[in-house]
Design a protein around this motif. Structure first.
Motif, PDB file in Angstrom:
ATOM      1  N   THR A  11       0.912  -1.244   0.025  1.00 39.26           N
ATOM      2  CA  THR A  11      -0.056  -0.213   0.055  1.00 39.26           C
ATOM      3  C   THR A  11       0.938   1.197   0.108  1.00 39.26           C
ATOM      4  OG1 THR A  11      -0.158  -0.087   2.230  1.00 39.26           O
ATOM      5  CG2 THR A  11      -1.917  -1.162   1.439  1.00 39.26           C
ATOM      6  N   GLU A  12       2.372   1.070   0.162  1.00 38.10           N
ATOM      7  CA  GLU A  12       2.907   2.212   0.461  1.00 38.10           C
ATOM      8  C   GLU A  12       3.009   3.081  -0.987  1.00 38.10           C
ATOM      9  OE1 GLU A  12       4.450  -0.732   2.889  1.00 38.10           O
ATOM     10  OE2 GLU A  12       3.898  -0.841   1.006  1.00 38.10           O
ATOM     11  N   SER A  13       3.106   4.302  -0.950  1.00 35.38           N
ATOM     12  CA  SER A  13       3.200   5.101  -2.282  1.00 35.38           C
ATOM     13  C   SER A  13       4.383   4.783  -3.209  1.00 35.38           C
ATOM     14  CB  SER A  13       3.055   6.666  -1.970  1.00 35.38           C
ATOM     15  OG  SER A  13       4.004   7.035  -1.249  1.00 35.38           O
ATOM     16  N   ASP A  14       5.445   4.530  -2.554  1.00 34.97           N
ATOM     17  CA  ASP A  14       6.658   4.504  -3.138  1.00 34.97           C
ATOM     18  C   ASP A  14       7.028   2.908  -3.800  1.00 34.97           C
ATOM     19  OD1 ASP A  14       7.070   2.901  -0.997  1.00 34.97           O
ATOM     20  OD2 ASP A  14       8.962   3.512  -0.344  1.00 34.97           O
ATOM     21  N   LYS A  15       5.751   2.027  -3.703  1.00 35.52           N
ATOM     22  CA  LYS A  15       5.744   0.870  -4.616  1.00 35.52           C
ATOM     23  C   LYS A  15       4.678   0.882  -5.596  1.00 35.52           C
ATOM     24  CE  LYS A  15       7.120  -1.925  -0.353  1.00 35.52           C
ATOM     25  NZ  LYS A  15       6.575  -2.884   0.468  1.00 35.52           N
ATOM     26  N   THR A  16       3.973   2.194  -5.704  1.00 30.13           N
ATOM     27  CA  THR A  16       2.948   2.425  -6.647  1.00 30.13           C
ATOM     28  C   THR A  16       3.428   3.375  -7.851  1.00 30.13           C
ATOM     29  OG1 THR A  16       1.456   2.091  -4.835  1.00 30.13           O
ATOM     30  CG2 THR A  16       0.573   3.060  -6.765  1.00 30.13           C
ATOM     31  N   LEU A  17       2.926   2.762  -9.019  1.00 31.36           N
ATOM     32  CA  LEU A  17       3.428   3.750 -10.324  1.00 31.36           C
ATOM     33  C   LEU A  17       2.134   4.160 -10.940  1.00 31.36           C
ATOM     34  CD1 LEU A  17       6.447   1.978 -11.692  1.00 31.36           C
ATOM     35  CD2 LEU A  17       6.524   3.788 -10.343  1.00 31.36           C
ATOM     36  N   LEU A  18       2.213   5.433 -11.336  1.00 30.18           N
ATOM     37  CA  LEU A  18       0.940   5.827 -12.321  1.00 30.18           C
ATOM     38  C   LEU A  18       1.546   5.927 -13.728  1.00 30.18           C
ATOM     39  CD1 LEU A  18      -1.958   7.173 -12.848  1.00 30.18           C
ATOM     40  CD2 LEU A  18      -0.874   9.161 -12.137  1.00 30.18           C
ATOM     41  N   VAL A  19       1.044   5.395 -14.670  1.00 31.26           N
ATOM     42  CA  VAL A  19       1.385   5.477 -16.046  1.00 31.26           C
ATOM     43  C   VAL A  19       0.227   5.968 -16.833  1.00 31.26           C
ATOM     44  CG1 VAL A  19       2.166   4.120 -18.006  1.00 31.26           C
ATOM     45  CG2 VAL A  19       2.601   3.238 -15.647  1.00 31.26           C
ATOM     46  N   TRP A  20       0.603   7.139 -17.632  1.00 34.20           N
ATOM     47  CA  TRP A  20      -0.550   7.670 -18.359  1.00 34.20           C
ATOM     48  C   TRP A  20       0.204   8.054 -19.874  1.00 34.20           C
ATOM     49  CZ3 TRP A  20       1.990  10.563 -14.629  1.00 34.20           C
ATOM     50  CH2 TRP A  20       2.282  11.723 -14.998  1.00 34.20           C
ATOM     51  N   GLU A  21      -0.723   8.574 -20.589  1.00 33.91           N
ATOM     52  CA  GLU A  21      -0.357   8.796 -22.090  1.00 33.91           C
ATOM     53  C   GLU A  21      -0.570   7.555 -22.917  1.00 33.91           C
ATOM     54  OE1 GLU A  21      -0.203  11.606 -23.665  1.00 33.91           O
ATOM     55  OE2 GLU A  21      -0.124  13.223 -21.809  1.00 33.91           O
ATOM     56  N   LEU A  22      -1.367   6.672 -22.359  1.00 35.62           N
ATOM     57  CA  LEU A  22      -1.487   5.408 -22.857  1.00 35.62           C
ATOM     58  C   LEU A  22      -2.536   5.574 -24.269  1.00 35.62           C
ATOM     59  CD1 LEU A  22      -1.762   3.127 -19.870  1.00 35.62           C
ATOM     60  CD2 LEU A  22       0.266   3.393 -21.513  1.00 35.62           C
ATOM     61  N   SER A  23      -2.029   4.798 -25.175  1.00 38.68           N
ATOM     62  CA  SER A  23      -2.692   5.066 -26.475  1.00 38.68           C
ATOM     63  C   SER A  23      -4.170   4.579 -26.506  1.00 38.68           C
ATOM     64  CB  SER A  23      -2.131   4.364 -27.659  1.00 38.68           C
ATOM     65  OG  SER A  23      -2.850   4.320 -28.789  1.00 38.68           O
ATOM     66  N   SER A  24      -5.131   5.006 -27.169  1.00 42.21           N
ATOM     67  CA  SER A  24      -6.322   4.810 -27.144  1.00 42.21           C
ATOM     68  C   SER A  24      -6.622   3.558 -28.311  1.00 42.21           C
ATOM     69  CB  SER A  24      -7.339   5.968 -27.772  1.00 42.21           C
ATOM     70  OG  SER A  24      -6.845   6.324 -28.829  1.00 42.21           O
ATOM     71  N   ASP A  81       9.944   6.283 -17.808  1.00 39.76           N
ATOM     72  CA  ASP A  81       9.547   7.362 -17.881  1.00 39.76           C
ATOM     73  C   ASP A  81       9.776   8.156 -19.395  1.00 39.76           C
ATOM     74  OD1 ASP A  81       7.787   9.655 -17.316  1.00 39.76           O
ATOM     75  OD2 ASP A  81       9.711  10.589 -16.229  1.00 39.76           O
ATOM     76  N   ARG A  82       8.871   8.694 -19.996  1.00 39.69           N
ATOM     77  CA  ARG A  82       9.003   9.500 -21.229  1.00 39.69           C
ATOM     78  C   ARG A  82       9.687   8.528 -22.472  1.00 39.69           C
ATOM     79  NH1 ARG A  82       7.621  14.453 -20.617  1.00 39.69           N
ATOM     80  NH2 ARG A  82       7.760  15.266 -18.341  1.00 39.69           N
ATOM     81  N   LYS A  83       9.386   7.024 -22.216  1.00 44.21           N
ATOM     82  CA  LYS A  83      10.013   6.316 -23.384  1.00 44.21           C
ATOM     83  C   LYS A  83       8.551   5.625 -24.040  1.00 44.21           C
ATOM     84  CE  LYS A  83      14.289   5.985 -21.896  1.00 44.21           C
ATOM     85  NZ  LYS A  83      13.908   7.066 -20.771  1.00 44.21           N
ATOM     86  N   GLN A  84       8.934   5.131 -25.203  1.00 45.90           N
ATOM     87  CA  GLN A  84       7.769   4.711 -26.210  1.00 45.90           C
ATOM     88  C   GLN A  84       7.210   3.296 -25.569  1.00 45.90           C
ATOM     89  OE1 GLN A  84       9.466   4.773 -29.814  1.00 45.90           O
ATOM     90  NE2 GLN A  84       8.638   6.791 -30.340  1.00 45.90           N
ATOM     91  N   LEU A  85       8.016   2.662 -24.912  1.00 46.49           N
ATOM     92  CA  LEU A  85       7.885   1.140 -24.573  1.00 46.49           C
ATOM     93  C   LEU A  85       7.263   0.378 -25.771  1.00 46.49           C
ATOM     94  CD1 LEU A  85       6.484   1.913 -20.885  1.00 46.49           C
ATOM     95  CD2 LEU A  85       8.953   1.425 -21.708  1.00 46.49           C
ATOM     96  N   PHE A  86       5.816   0.095 -25.510  1.00 44.65           N
ATOM     97  CA  PHE A  86       5.441  -0.760 -26.458  1.00 44.65           C
ATOM     98  C   PHE A  86       4.254   0.091 -27.571  1.00 44.65           C
ATOM     99  CE2 PHE A  86       3.038  -0.787 -22.534  1.00 44.65           C
ATOM    100  CZ  PHE A  86       2.176  -0.229 -22.691  1.00 44.65           C
ATOM    101  N   GLN A  87       4.478   1.166 -27.593  1.00 42.49           N
ATOM    102  CA  GLN A  87       3.522   2.318 -28.282  1.00 42.49           C
ATOM    103  C   GLN A  87       4.705   3.045 -29.027  1.00 42.49           C
ATOM    104  OE1 GLN A  87       0.871   3.545 -25.411  1.00 42.49           O
ATOM    105  NE2 GLN A  87       1.749   5.831 -25.524  1.00 42.49           N
ATOM    106  N   LYS A  88       3.896   3.744 -30.063  1.00 45.68           N
ATOM    107  CA  LYS A  88       4.516   4.835 -30.815  1.00 45.68           C
ATOM    108  C   LYS A  88       4.999   6.214 -30.045  1.00 45.68           C
ATOM    109  CE  LYS A  88       2.898   3.223 -35.465  1.00 45.68           C
ATOM    110  NZ  LYS A  88       2.113   3.495 -36.526  1.00 45.68           N
ATOM    111  N   SER A  89       4.244   6.580 -29.116  1.00 50.86           N
ATOM    112  CA  SER A  89       4.208   7.769 -28.428  1.00 50.86           C
ATOM    113  C   SER A  89       4.787   7.314 -27.095  1.00 50.86           C
ATOM    114  CB  SER A  89       3.042   8.477 -28.551  1.00 50.86           C
ATOM    115  OG  SER A  89       1.878   7.818 -27.790  1.00 50.86           O
TER     116      SER A  89
END
Length: 250
Positions: A11-24, A81-89
């Motif tokens: 439940t600790e915040s330093d174990k939790t990641l928010l990921v956004w800007e995911l493609s639709s 962070d700020r990497k494309q990973l599995f999508q174009k953006s």
């Protein structure tokens, strides 16, 4: 410096990641699988949850990812962070920023998650468990006599279990005891939830003696209560980008 990874819901915040800007484009299920594959490279994941963006935001998804280890979560944030990973953006990844003073009730992992966590850190053959004693504590004779004067809903089944976990490589063993109890009528209607507090014990005591009084605490909890500690609140994250607004989860 070593990190302590407890057998509990993270439940600790330093174990939790928010990921956004995911493609639709992809479905939520496809994004879940891609995120799980990408982020599990950094450590064992407790959960990956994908949500659609709010109606006032641009089309797409965001995700909340929980690690068991704060160190793994930090490495994943830096690398992704700020990497494309599995999508174009590129995607954006942030660690939780909940204040350190906030405390949450520790919730125990289920049996499968405990075994998954042990296998990950100790190896599949690096640990074992054995049941020392399994005993039903329900008094059958007393229960049969009470059938005449007591309704069925007041009866319950109670079981005692003594278990030992072994770590052969470290010459370490940890015995412990637990008790589970549930009313008979709930077993017939629906499966209830039982919370058992486990405390290591050097010796296995007589299960019918008074020595168990302060050793084991058992309480009934509902499914809703058991999930409250896992609720995610996006206010736990500090977002500097003004062009994107995420709703607070109910």
């Amino acid at each position: 410096m070593a990190e302590l990874v407890p057998f509990a819901v993270p439940t600790e915040s330093d174990k939790t990641l928010l990921v956004w800007e995911l493609s639709s484009g992809p479905t939520a299920e496809a994004l879940h699988n891609s995120l799980f594959t990408e982020f599990s490279q950094f450590g064992l994941l407790y959960s990956v949850r994908v949500f659609p963006n709010a109606a006032v935001a641009r089309p797409g998804f965001y995700a909340i990812i929980k690690f068991y280890s704060a160190r793994d979560a930090h490495r994943a944030q830096k690398a992704c962070d700020r990497k494309q990973l599995f999508q174009k953006s590129p995607v954006k990844v942030r660690l939780g920023t909940r204040h350190k003073a906030v405390q949450h009730q520790a919730l125990a992992l289920n049996s499968f998650q405990c075994q998954e966590l042990a296998n990950y850190y100790f190896g599949f053959n690096g640990w074992s468990k054995r049941i020392i004693k399994l005993q039903e504590l329900s008094d059958h004779e007393k229960r049969e006599n009470e059938d005449i004067v007591a309704p069925l809903q007041k009866q319950s089944l109670k079981f005692f279990c003594a278990l030992e976990v072994l770590l052969p490589s470290y010459a370490c063993r940890s015995p412990g005891v637990g008790v589970a109890e549930e009313p008979v009528h709930e077993l017939e209607e629906e499966s209830g939830k039982i919370a058992v507090e486990y405390r290591p014990s050097e010796e296995i005591v007589d299960v019918r003696s008074e020595e168990l009084h302060d050793l084991i605490q058992v309480s009934c909890i509902s499914w809703k209560q058991s999930c409250q500690g896992e609720e995610e609140y996006l206010s736990d994250f500090s977002l500097e980008e003004d062009e994107f607004r995420l709703p607070k989860l109910d």
